[in-house]
Motif scaffolding. Structure first.
Motif, PDB file in Angstrom:
ATOM      1  N   ASN A 174      -8.013   9.241  -8.746  1.00 14.61           N
ATOM      2  CA  ASN A 174      -7.653   9.901  -7.486  1.00 14.61           C
ATOM      3  C   ASN A 174      -7.874   9.014  -6.259  1.00 14.61           C
ATOM      4  N   ILE A 175      -8.420   7.803  -6.457  1.00  7.51           N
ATOM      5  CA  ILE A 175      -8.681   6.901  -5.334  1.00  7.51           C
ATOM      6  C   ILE A 175      -7.700   5.735  -5.395  1.00  7.51           C
ATOM      7  N   ASP A 176      -6.926   5.585  -4.332  1.00  4.79           N
ATOM      8  CA  ASP A 176      -5.973   4.480  -4.240  1.00  4.79           C
ATOM      9  C   ASP A 176      -6.650   3.265  -3.620  1.00  4.79           C
ATOM     10  N   LEU A 177      -6.403   2.106  -4.215  1.00  4.68           N
ATOM     11  CA  LEU A 177      -6.955   0.858  -3.694  1.00  4.68           C
ATOM     12  C   LEU A 177      -5.836   0.018  -3.090  1.00  4.68           C
ATOM     13  N   ARG A 178      -6.119  -0.625  -1.977  1.00  5.62           N
ATOM     14  CA  ARG A 178      -5.184  -1.577  -1.385  1.00  5.62           C
ATOM     15  C   ARG A 178      -5.896  -2.912  -1.304  1.00  5.62           C
ATOM     16  N   LEU A 179      -5.379  -3.901  -2.023  1.00  2.00           N
ATOM     17  CA  LEU A 179      -6.033  -5.201  -2.138  1.00  2.00           C
ATOM     18  C   LEU A 179      -5.306  -6.216  -1.267  1.00  2.00           C
ATOM     19  N   ASN A 180      -6.038  -6.872  -0.395  1.00  5.52           N
ATOM     20  CA  ASN A 180      -5.484  -7.924   0.457  1.00  5.52           C
ATOM     21  C   ASN A 180      -6.165  -9.230   0.075  1.00  5.52           C
TER      22      ASN A 180
END
Length: 200
Positions: free
Chosen positions: A18-24
């Motif tokens: 349920n947790i979205d990750l955004r990787l930079n």
């Protein structure tokens, strides 16, 4: 570092769908202090202004090579090492006490290398050069840990250590309150890494 991080992100996502990750992923220093990211993972001396930091693990330099280029009976031979193409990582490591090839050859009781080797100003390209059998590289362990585990690279002289004065840290904006989902990821990552690398 991506290999080290991606396996953890995969495990986290499997446990927290349920947790979205955004990787930079960037070589420049993200401005975590001013909200450019919720948190960051940095390697260095830990002297960054405007952030809180939590130690994850220390780092060291290791000698690595492709298994295609080394006869098993010569792995510990200093003469063999000095005769190889030495891959130099010219990426700046300010304050890391990163060993030079001269330091490494002296510790291995090897003669002076025959030529200046190959100079590359990108650590990822240094690792790719080692993978392709272009020579022996001196790199940070965390960046090649998975490649060593899968046998794509082999560590030369594993009993010899070159500890660095850089460590890995989780950094977050100073005095900021983390959102609940960021706290979940922070706590999970800290526990996951420290399970492999006990507190110093």
């Amino acid at each position: 570092m991506m290999n080290w991080l991606m396996e953890r992100l995969n495990r986290f996502s499997a446990a927290h769908e349920n947790i979205d990750l955004r990787l930079n992923v960037t070589e420049k220093l993200m401005d975590v202090a001013h909200g450019e990211a919720d948190l960051g993972i940095r390697c260095g001396r830990g002297d960054w202004p405007g952030v809180d930091k939590t130690w994850l693990m220390d780092e060291e330099a290791v000698l690595v090579y492709s298994p295609l280029i080394v006869p098993a009976e010569k792995i510990a031979c200093g003469d063999w090492l000095a005769a190889q193409k030495l891959i130099h990582d010219d990426t700046p490591h300010p304050g890391a006490s990163f060993p030079s090839w001269e330091d490494v050859l002296a510790a291995a009781q090897a003669p002076t290398a025959r030529d200046s080797g190959m100079h590359i100003d990108s650590t990822s390209a240094v690792i790719l050069a080692a993978l392709s059998g272009r020579g022996v590289a001196l790199v940070r362990r965390a960046l090649v840990k998975q490649l060593l585990a899968t046998g794509q690279l082999v560590q030369l002289q594993p009993a010899r250590r070159w500890p660095l004065t850089w460590s890995y840290y989780i950094v977050t904006p100073q005095h900021a309150v983390m959102r609940p989902e960021v706290t979940v990821f922070y706590d999970w990552l800290l526990h996951d890494v420290l399970a492999e690398n006990p507190m110093r």
